[in-house]
Motif scaffolding. Structure first.
Motif, PDB file in Angstrom:
ATOM      1  N   SER A 177       0.876  -1.162   0.000  1.00 57.92           N
ATOM      2  CA  SER A 177       0.000   0.000   0.000  1.00 57.92           C
ATOM      3  C   SER A 177       0.915   1.214   0.000  1.00 57.92           C
ATOM      4  O   SER A 177       1.775   1.341   0.876  1.00 57.92           O
ATOM      5  CB  SER A 177      -0.884   0.023   1.252  1.00 57.92           C
ATOM      6  OG  SER A 177      -1.795  -1.040   1.235  1.00 57.92           O
ATOM      7  N   TRP A 178       0.730   2.092  -0.977  1.00 57.41           N
ATOM      8  CA  TRP A 178       1.575   3.279  -1.127  1.00 57.41           C
ATOM      9  C   TRP A 178       0.817   4.493  -0.600  1.00 57.41           C
ATOM     10  O   TRP A 178      -0.362   4.681  -0.896  1.00 57.41           O
ATOM     11  CB  TRP A 178       1.922   3.490  -2.586  1.00 57.41           C
ATOM     12  CG  TRP A 178       2.791   2.420  -3.160  1.00 57.41           C
ATOM     13  CD1 TRP A 178       2.391   1.207  -3.663  1.00 57.41           C
ATOM     14  CD2 TRP A 178       4.206   2.449  -3.294  1.00 57.41           C
ATOM     15  NE1 TRP A 178       3.469   0.494  -4.096  1.00 57.41           N
ATOM     16  CE2 TRP A 178       4.598   1.224  -3.878  1.00 57.41           C
ATOM     17  CE3 TRP A 178       5.180   3.388  -2.973  1.00 57.41           C
ATOM     18  CZ2 TRP A 178       5.921   0.932  -4.152  1.00 57.41           C
ATOM     19  CZ3 TRP A 178       6.504   3.096  -3.246  1.00 57.41           C
ATOM     20  CH2 TRP A 178       6.862   1.872  -3.835  1.00 57.41           C
ATOM     21  N   PHE A 179       1.516   5.362   0.154  1.00 58.77           N
ATOM     22  CA  PHE A 179       0.916   6.550   0.748  1.00 58.77           C
ATOM     23  C   PHE A 179       1.746   7.772   0.382  1.00 58.77           C
ATOM     24  O   PHE A 179       2.972   7.702   0.338  1.00 58.77           O
ATOM     25  CB  PHE A 179       0.869   6.417   2.277  1.00 58.77           C
ATOM     26  CG  PHE A 179       0.098   5.205   2.729  1.00 58.77           C
ATOM     27  CD1 PHE A 179      -1.266   5.282   2.954  1.00 58.77           C
ATOM     28  CD2 PHE A 179       0.732   3.989   2.918  1.00 58.77           C
ATOM     29  CE1 PHE A 179      -1.979   4.171   3.359  1.00 58.77           C
ATOM     30  CE2 PHE A 179       0.027   2.865   3.321  1.00 58.77           C
ATOM     31  CZ  PHE A 179      -1.348   2.956   3.547  1.00 58.77           C
TER      32      PHE A 179
ATOM     33  N   GLN B 226      -3.564   7.092   0.928  1.00 57.73           N
ATOM     34  CA  GLN B 226      -3.167   5.980   0.064  1.00 57.73           C
ATOM     35  C   GLN B 226      -3.367   6.397  -1.383  1.00 57.73           C
ATOM     36  O   GLN B 226      -4.443   6.828  -1.767  1.00 57.73           O
ATOM     37  CB  GLN B 226      -3.989   4.727   0.369  1.00 57.73           C
ATOM     38  CG  GLN B 226      -3.551   3.542  -0.466  1.00 57.73           C
ATOM     39  CD  GLN B 226      -4.288   2.260  -0.106  1.00 57.73           C
ATOM     40  OE1 GLN B 226      -4.936   2.174   0.912  1.00 57.73           O
ATOM     41  NE2 GLN B 226      -4.173   1.274  -0.959  1.00 57.73           N
TER      42      GLN B 226
ATOM     43  N   LEU C 155      -2.310   0.917  -4.638  1.00 56.62           N
ATOM     44  CA  LEU C 155      -2.302  -0.379  -3.963  1.00 56.62           C
ATOM     45  C   LEU C 155      -1.699  -1.395  -4.911  1.00 56.62           C
ATOM     46  O   LEU C 155      -2.143  -1.528  -6.043  1.00 56.62           O
ATOM     47  CB  LEU C 155      -3.723  -0.808  -3.582  1.00 56.62           C
ATOM     48  CG  LEU C 155      -3.867  -2.169  -2.915  1.00 56.62           C
ATOM     49  CD1 LEU C 155      -3.169  -2.169  -1.561  1.00 56.62           C
ATOM     50  CD2 LEU C 155      -5.340  -2.519  -2.733  1.00 56.62           C
TER      51      LEU C 155
ATOM     52  N   TYR D 135       7.185   9.009  -0.944  1.00 53.57           N
ATOM     53  CA  TYR D 135       6.101   8.068  -0.739  1.00 53.57           C
ATOM     54  C   TYR D 135       6.519   7.056   0.320  1.00 53.57           C
ATOM     55  O   TYR D 135       7.692   6.746   0.481  1.00 53.57           O
ATOM     56  CB  TYR D 135       5.747   7.335  -2.046  1.00 53.57           C
ATOM     57  CG  TYR D 135       5.186   8.267  -3.083  1.00 53.57           C
ATOM     58  CD1 TYR D 135       3.825   8.485  -3.161  1.00 53.57           C
ATOM     59  CD2 TYR D 135       6.022   8.954  -3.947  1.00 53.57           C
ATOM     60  CE1 TYR D 135       3.299   9.365  -4.097  1.00 53.57           C
ATOM     61  CE2 TYR D 135       5.512   9.836  -4.883  1.00 53.57           C
ATOM     62  CZ  TYR D 135       4.149  10.035  -4.949  1.00 53.57           C
ATOM     63  OH  TYR D 135       3.645  10.907  -5.868  1.00 53.57           O
TER      64      TYR D 135
ATOM     65  N   PHE E 297       5.510   3.139   1.846  1.00 49.76           N
ATOM     66  CA  PHE E 297       4.696   1.964   1.586  1.00 49.76           C
ATOM     67  C   PHE E 297       4.770   1.007   2.768  1.00 49.76           C
ATOM     68  O   PHE E 297       5.724   0.988   3.520  1.00 49.76           O
ATOM     69  CB  PHE E 297       5.064   1.262   0.273  1.00 49.76           C
ATOM     70  CG  PHE E 297       6.467   0.723   0.207  1.00 49.76           C
ATOM     71  CD1 PHE E 297       6.759  -0.563   0.641  1.00 49.76           C
ATOM     72  CD2 PHE E 297       7.488   1.489  -0.327  1.00 49.76           C
ATOM     73  CE1 PHE E 297       8.036  -1.058   0.557  1.00 49.76           C
ATOM     74  CE2 PHE E 297       8.775   1.000  -0.415  1.00 49.76           C
ATOM     75  CZ  PHE E 297       9.055  -0.281   0.032  1.00 49.76           C
ATOM     76  N   THR E 298       3.689   0.278   2.937  1.00 49.76           N
ATOM     77  CA  THR E 298       3.649  -0.796   3.926  1.00 49.76           C
ATOM     78  C   THR E 298       3.420  -2.091   3.177  1.00 49.76           C
ATOM     79  O   THR E 298       2.879  -2.104   2.073  1.00 49.76           O
ATOM     80  CB  THR E 298       2.516  -0.596   4.954  1.00 49.76           C
ATOM     81  OG1 THR E 298       1.276  -0.538   4.270  1.00 49.76           O
ATOM     82  CG2 THR E 298       2.728   0.674   5.760  1.00 49.76           C
TER      83      THR E 298
END
Length: 184
Positions: A125-127, A133, A136, A150, A152-153
């Motif tokens: 998931s990119w924020f 977000q 995805l 950015y 990401f998780t």
């Protein structure tokens, strides 16, 4: 009498079930027989298993924070009947996937980057820098986003854990247009 699980009465017998028919004969102060009837209610101890799945750590009702799977911890509470209620923990601890290393990515417009190509850890998931977000999945489509920072998780499909965010400085360069054709 009300007891939990068992009760030993004045007749020396240990009762494990409710009973209202047992009698015993005693001698009263005047030297005569005194007949006593038992009116016994036996309540039972209850047992149960608390099944939990957690990422990295779990704090149970015993106040202990567990960092590894555990199926032997128990706690004794009181049930509605006033008897013991023994609860056993059945805990499965799964580890959060490691976040890929932070890095700077230089990309041409409309290209994509995939930091998980080598590791195959899970879904990204990119924020953006405000925590919204923006994308995805993986690879990250750089054509949909502006240059910037950015995070990401990684969501691990196997155990449902989410990694800590990894910061990526994404620098997107426009695709150069081809120059004039030279003829000899």
């Amino acid at each position: 009498q009300v007891a939990c699980d068992t009760y030993t009465w004045i007749d020396g017998i240990t009762y494990t079930a409710s009973n209202n028919t047992a009698i015993d004969t005693l001698v009263n102060a005047a030297g005569c027989d005194s007949i006593v009837t038992l009116d016994l209610t036996i309540n039972t101890t209850t047992t149960g298993t608390d099944v939990q799945v957690a990422c990295d750590t779990y704090t149970w009702i015993d106040g202990i924070t567990y960092t590894a799977s555990n199926n032997t911890a128990t706690v004794t509470l009181v049930n509605a009947a006033g008897c013991d209620s023994v609860v056993t923990l059945n805990l499965i601890i799964t580890n959060t996937p490691p976040a890929p290393l932070a890095n700077t990515v230089n990309s041409c417009e409309n290209n994509s980057i995939d930091p998980l190509t080598a590791t195959g850890l899970g879904v990204l998931s990119w924020f953006d820098s405000t925590g919204v977000q923006v994308f995805l999945g993986s690879p990250f489509d750089t054509g949909l986003n502006s240059p910037g920072t950015y995070t990401f998780t990684v969501f691990d499909n196997l155990n449902g854990c989410v990694s800590n965010g990894t910061q990526v400085d994404l620098i997107i360069f426009p695709t150069p247009s081809p120059g004039p054709i030279q003829h000899n």
